[in-house]
Design an enzyme around this catalytic site. Structure first.
Site: not given
Ligand code: NCD
Length: 358
Positions: A89-90, A118, A139, A172
């Site tokens: 959803r986000t 890497k 996120r 959040h």
């Protein structure tokens, strides 16, 4: 005007969250955020402006002409969605928000497909993104990474805004914004959010949406917050300390049914077992009394609502899904609109959108 270029990282990092707010605001001084990192950046006037802007955008978007106007606004900008933690959803609602405003997007959804695999540092990766994009929506499982990156970028030769779409177990902010928008809309014609009782239930210890929403609710008058969880998963001390410092009424409980009876909103959350220290510790906790089903639904007031940031497991029974008080589907859609409003505000478009002829 406080600027991130005027303060060293250590000094900035050590400030209380509310004191960081002016450093993260738009330099134009219109009160909108430039970097969005914490719930503590939003006061009631800004929350109300964002809700009004969301309503305006969703109205404008209804007509083809209006939608094309919105799409023209940021057609010259690009956004990077950098999600190194799972998300449906986000991720999608931010993507859709970008599309509504015409932003072109790029994404990394798995650090294993980027040069971090890497051995590149987060700092170098983010600087790379800033070479190609005009905003980063990120996120990360790492608490504080978005904050560090914001400071780094603001002190680089190509400053661009960062939008925190979920950081570690701590914050959040855009989820909390969509939760507030949902509460505002649900109680719009019933006297608003002031004076309401909001119950949080589930994994309150590790759920970042709870910390962010609990804070945003302190912007409203006389809202009582009830925290219902098994003792192992009860809300962390810092959340309670904030409520105490602000004189907010609150209660710790392990009785979901009693809380449901007195609540205007019940905010359910899932067990966040991805944060378990040792494998399977959450599974040993008895969570059976922290689920919302037909019996709880029968106790819920006629004007009260059920919320959930989603994804859900079994903490809300599917028999609740068609009840008009189940607000979790609407929350998702509200998320797209308020994220559109936030991005528009970040790019200084609030006035043009509010005053346009559509
Ligand atoms: C939440 C999250 O990622 O913190 N999900 C979301 O963004 N809607 C809640 C969760 O994962 O349980």
């Amino acid at each position: 005007m406080a600027r991130l270029t005027d303060i060293g990282w250590e000094e900035f990092h050590a400030l209380p969250l509310e004191a960081k707010r002016p450093y993260l605001a738009r330099a134009e001084g219109d009160g909108m955020p430039y970097h969005t990192l914490f719930a503590q950046q939003f006061d009631r006037p800004v929350l109300e402006r964002l809700c009004a802007l969301s309503n305006r955008i969703r109205f404008i978007n209804k007509s083809r002409e209006g939608a094309l106007y919105l799409k023209s606004l940021l057609a010259h900008k690009r956004a990077m969605l950098y999600f190194s933690q799972p998300s449906s959803r986000t991720f999608l609602s931010h993507l859709a928000a970008c599309q509504i405003l015409g932003l072109t997007t790029g994404s990394v959804r798995d650090a294993a497909t980027s040069s971090e695999f890497k051995g590149e540092s987060h700092e170098d990766s983010i600087r790379t993104f800033s070479s190609y994009f005009d905003m980063i929506i990120m996120r990360s499982p790492e608490q504080g990474l978005a904050e560090k990156m914001s400071w780094e970028l603001s002190n680089s030769s190509r400053p661009i805004p960062i939008l925190n779409a979920g950081s570690g177990k701590d914050q959040h902010p855009t989820q909390a914004l969509l939760d507030i928008y949902t509460l505002v809309r649900s109680f719009e014609e019933k006297g608003g959010i002031d004076g309401r009782t909001v119950t949080f239930c589930g994994d309150l210890k590790r759920g970042r949406t709870v910390r962010s929403l609990s804070y945003l609710l302190t912007n409203f008058r006389d809202v009582k917050q009830v925290f219902v969880a098994p003792k192992e998963l009860q809300v962390p001390d810092d959340v309670i300390a904030t409520l105490e410092a602000k004189g907010v009424r609150h209660e710790i409980s392990d009785d979901l049914r009693a809380a449901t009876k007195m609540s205007d909103a019940v905010y359910m959350t899932r067990i966040q077992d991805e944060w378990d220290d040792s494998k399977g510790e959450s599974a040993k906790i008895d969570t059976s009394r922290f689920k919302f089903g037909a019996e709880e639904l029968a106790l819920l007031g006629p004007d009260s609502i059920i919320m959930h940031p989603l994804p859900r497991r079994d903490e809300i029974a599917t028999c609740c899904d068609h009840d008009p008080r189940a607000m979790y589907w609407r929350q998702m859609r509200n998320g797209m609109w308020i994220r559109t409003a936030l991005i528009a505000g970040t790019f200084g478009l609030e006035k043009s959108i509010m005053e346009c002829g559509y």
